[in-house]
Scaffold this motif. Structure first.
Motif, PDB file in Angstrom:
ATOM      1  N   ASN A 134      71.847 -24.992 -40.169  1.00 60.75           N
ATOM      2  CA  ASN A 134      70.605 -25.176 -40.139  1.00 60.75           C
ATOM      3  C   ASN A 134      70.089 -26.036 -41.372  1.00 60.75           C
ATOM      4  O   ASN A 134      69.232 -26.971 -41.164  1.00 60.75           O
ATOM      5  CB  ASN A 134      69.689 -24.185 -39.645  1.00 60.75           C
ATOM      6  CG  ASN A 134      69.585 -23.790 -38.399  1.00 60.75           C
ATOM      7  OD1 ASN A 134      69.394 -24.838 -37.750  1.00 60.75           O
ATOM      8  ND2 ASN A 134      69.447 -22.558 -37.755  1.00 60.75           N
ATOM      9  N   ALA A 135      70.473 -25.596 -42.513  1.00 62.37           N
ATOM     10  CA  ALA A 135      70.256 -26.152 -43.732  1.00 62.37           C
ATOM     11  C   ALA A 135      70.927 -27.340 -43.779  1.00 62.37           C
ATOM     12  O   ALA A 135      70.264 -28.594 -44.393  1.00 62.37           O
ATOM     13  CB  ALA A 135      70.901 -25.319 -44.926  1.00 62.37           C
TER      14      ALA A 135
ATOM     15  N   VAL B 225      72.799 -20.043 -40.819  1.00 61.19           N
ATOM     16  CA  VAL B 225      71.945 -20.584 -41.818  1.00 61.19           C
ATOM     17  C   VAL B 225      72.223 -22.014 -42.435  1.00 61.19           C
ATOM     18  O   VAL B 225      71.308 -22.668 -42.653  1.00 61.19           O
ATOM     19  CB  VAL B 225      71.531 -19.458 -42.800  1.00 61.19           C
ATOM     20  CG1 VAL B 225      70.659 -19.756 -44.191  1.00 61.19           C
ATOM     21  CG2 VAL B 225      70.809 -18.238 -41.992  1.00 61.19           C
ATOM     22  N   THR B 226      73.639 -22.040 -42.721  1.00 58.03           N
ATOM     23  CA  THR B 226      74.123 -23.070 -43.622  1.00 58.03           C
ATOM     24  C   THR B 226      74.161 -24.320 -42.558  1.00 58.03           C
ATOM     25  O   THR B 226      73.482 -25.502 -43.196  1.00 58.03           O
ATOM     26  CB  THR B 226      75.481 -22.836 -43.935  1.00 58.03           C
ATOM     27  OG1 THR B 226      75.634 -21.600 -44.675  1.00 58.03           O
ATOM     28  CG2 THR B 226      76.208 -23.891 -44.668  1.00 58.03           C
TER      29      THR B 226
END
Length: 281
Positions: free
Chosen positions: A227-228, A224-225
């Protein structure tokens, strides 16, 4: 048992892309996984809790109950260092292998090239893990090995900042994928075995289970990180690249290296099972 997990991951990484050539086939792939995994999970109920004959003298040692084992792990500084290192490196490895196609795509590399890079990482890593497991079983040099392999894994992650962003040769990418696969896959059996050694008589199921959970949890967090941190599709050079995510991955990996150097330096015996086995041999 450690290699069985690695082989399963390798098979899935090679077969799943072949089954899901289109986005519409993803539900079919999930159905196939469910059909295969369900009877396997049920069969696990027939596995005995322990072998009829202990495999070694240390296997006869009475293990700590669950709560006492958890408390022992929290007080064991060597295990905490292994726990943090394992969570970071396995987490980044899972995230990187999941995103490798998206990471390479902005630089003009094709899906087939990304597949070759992923396959190189997996196949080289699998073969290296098998060979290294034999070496580790014979030599039992846990501390020396982890202090050598962890920096190699970290440098491999760091190198992808330059290999992906500043390099135009696919051969270099493939070679670095092979280096990362060889070092990261070899780290798995090493970290799990060392965790069992330094926490005995805590149940191996408890110590290794916690490590696996941490690796999967951190993998989801890092996914998630990263991708962010990806540049938006209309920003970056090239647009939509993962440079910031690769810098995050390389920096945090390097920051975790000192943890491997302090394992065994807290005045606690690390090779606890080996000592028992040699004493009672």
């Amino acid at each position: 048992m450690t290699l069985s997990n690695i082989i399963g991951i390798a098979i899935c990484q090679l077969i799943n892309p072949a089954l899901t050539t289109e986005a519409s086939r993803v539900p079919d792939m999930i159905l196939y996984i469910a059909i295969i995994s369900t009877p396997v999970c049920i069969s696990a109920l027939a596995i005995a809790s322990k072998p009829p004959t202990p495999p070694s003298p240390s296997g006869e040692t009475e293990k700590f109950p669950l709560c006492e084992g958890l408390l022992s792990l929290l007080k064991n500084l060597d295990f905490l260092c292994i726990f943090i290192s394992f969570a970071i490196f396995v987490g980044f490895f899972n995230a990187f292998t999941s995103l490798i196609e998206q990471i390479m795509a902005p630089y003009g590399w094709s899906d087939s090239q990304a597949g070759i890079a992923g396959a190189t990482l997996t196949v080289v890593g699998l073969l290296s893990a098998i060979l290294f497991s034999f070496f580790l079983d014979k030599s039992q040099r846990y501390l020396q090995s982890i202090r050598t392999i962890v920096p190699v894994v970290s440098l491999s992650f760091l190198s992808f900042i330059f290999v992906i962003h500043f390099n135009s040769s696919f051969a270099v990418v493939a070679v670095m994928c092979g280096v990362l696969g060889a070092s990261a896959f070899s780290l798995l059996p090493l970290a799990l075995e060392l965790a069992v050694e330094c926490t005995h008589p805590v149940s191996p199921q408890l110590s290794t289970g916690i490590l696996w959970i941490s690796g999967q949890l951190f993998g989801a967090i890092f996914l998630v990180t990263m991708n962010a941190l990806r540049y938006p599709s209309n920003e970056g050079d090239p647009k939509g690249n993962y440079l910031r995510a690769l810098i995050f991955q390389g920096t945090l990996s390097m920051a975790a290296v000192p943890l491997s150097w302090v394992i065994g330096r807290f005045g606690q015996r690390v090779n606890r099972r080996l000592v028992i086995d040699k004493t009672n041999a």
